[in-house]
Enzyme design. Sequence first.
Site, PDB file in Angstrom:
ATOM      1  N   GLY A  46      16.418  37.026 -36.105  1.00  0.00           N
ATOM      2  CA  GLY A  46      16.497  36.328 -37.381  1.00  0.00           C
ATOM      3  C   GLY A  46      16.850  37.246 -38.520  1.00  0.00           C
ATOM      4  O   GLY A  46      17.440  38.315 -38.335  1.00  0.00           O
ATOM      5  N   PHE A  47      16.467  36.824 -39.740  1.00  0.00           N
ATOM      6  CA  PHE A  47      16.799  37.615 -40.915  1.00  0.00           C
ATOM      7  C   PHE A  47      16.024  38.937 -40.942  1.00  0.00           C
ATOM      8  O   PHE A  47      16.430  39.891 -41.589  1.00  0.00           O
ATOM      9  CB  PHE A  47      16.517  36.805 -42.179  1.00  0.00           C
ATOM     10  N   PHE A 102      20.289  33.411 -34.144  1.00  0.00           N
ATOM     11  CA  PHE A 102      19.376  34.535 -34.368  1.00  0.00           C
ATOM     12  C   PHE A 102      19.132  35.306 -33.066  1.00  0.00           C
ATOM     13  O   PHE A 102      17.994  35.425 -32.600  1.00  0.00           O
ATOM     14  CB  PHE A 102      18.047  34.061 -34.960  1.00  0.00           C
ATOM     15  N   TYR A 132      28.147  26.290 -45.670  1.00  0.00           N
ATOM     16  CA  TYR A 132      28.152  27.743 -45.816  1.00  0.00           C
ATOM     17  C   TYR A 132      29.037  28.089 -47.013  1.00  0.00           C
ATOM     18  O   TYR A 132      30.255  27.987 -46.962  1.00  0.00           O
ATOM     19  CB  TYR A 132      28.717  28.433 -44.575  1.00  0.00           C
ATOM     20  N   LEU A 169      18.982  38.346 -32.396  1.00  0.00           N
ATOM     21  CA  LEU A 169      18.172  39.559 -32.533  1.00  0.00           C
ATOM     22  C   LEU A 169      16.954  39.297 -33.408  1.00  0.00           C
ATOM     23  O   LEU A 169      16.429  40.180 -34.062  1.00  0.00           O
ATOM     24  CB  LEU A 169      19.012  40.717 -33.089  1.00  0.00           C
TER      25      LEU A 169
END
Length: 300
Positions: free
Chosen positions: A218-219, A214, A65, A216
């Site tokens: 995902g992106f 994720f 990250y 909710l």
Amino acid sequence: MDITTTGGTFTFPESSLTVNRIGYGAMQLAGPHVWGPPRNEAAALAVLREAVKLGINHIDTSDFYGPHVTNQLIRKALHPYPKGLVIVTKIGFLRGKDSSWYPAASAAELEAAVHSNLRNLSLETLDIVNLRLGGAAGPNESSLREPLTALAALQKQGLVREIGLSNISRMQFEESRSVARIVCVQNQYNLAHRHDDALLDELAREGIAYVPYFPLGGFTPLQSSALDKAAAALQATPMQVALAWLLQRSPNILLIPGTSSVEHLRDNLKAAKLQMPGEILKELNSIAPRSQTDPRRLST
């Protein structure tokens, strides 16, 4: 807010590690597309410190990250680490100079990744290391024997305390049993993505943690009238409802919602206090396509 009592705790199997069920995912602390430094370092450090202050003792991160950014922020904000803080990291991928993601699961690459995480977190031993497999589209069915054997060797050296798996299939989990003891599985799972129902139930029976990412959707966040209706009825946000549904789904689920905002962090923790009546729960369970769910589990 005392999340120890509202969300409950979980102890990893055959381990001394115990965490509150609502943790924190550090991925969003890096820059856009999980690349480069945060837009506001002071705000990122404040979120980490507030998380610990509020009782979060499970932080999910990875040296890919940023790369290196989130681990260095965690070290700057929290080192020396408070007693009981469990830091979980992932290895198995690296980042290209163009911010791309690519698999890096040879024995040499995994060893280098463990040492990179240790260095940037300023630790001598990593609490839990998840072996990340598959790709952006989800798990594949390739054998995990070689990379997991390499990670188990690092565990024997004392560099890794416990081993988990990320983005895997049920078949891969079964294969892992003959290689190493697994304490957690981290896969995509939420109200609308329930392909892992059977695996989740199997892990629950064995006391192995399941850590959904994720929560909710995902992106591209899940758009659902049923979710919006439930949120309105409960006077909560859709994210709070999605997190509360996961907490209620199974006692072995651990949450790692991420945010770069102290305000959103506090909002996420309120999910632990939501109690959902049966009728609302039934509506939420209807969000997933029927092909994904076992009808016998629609009451869970």
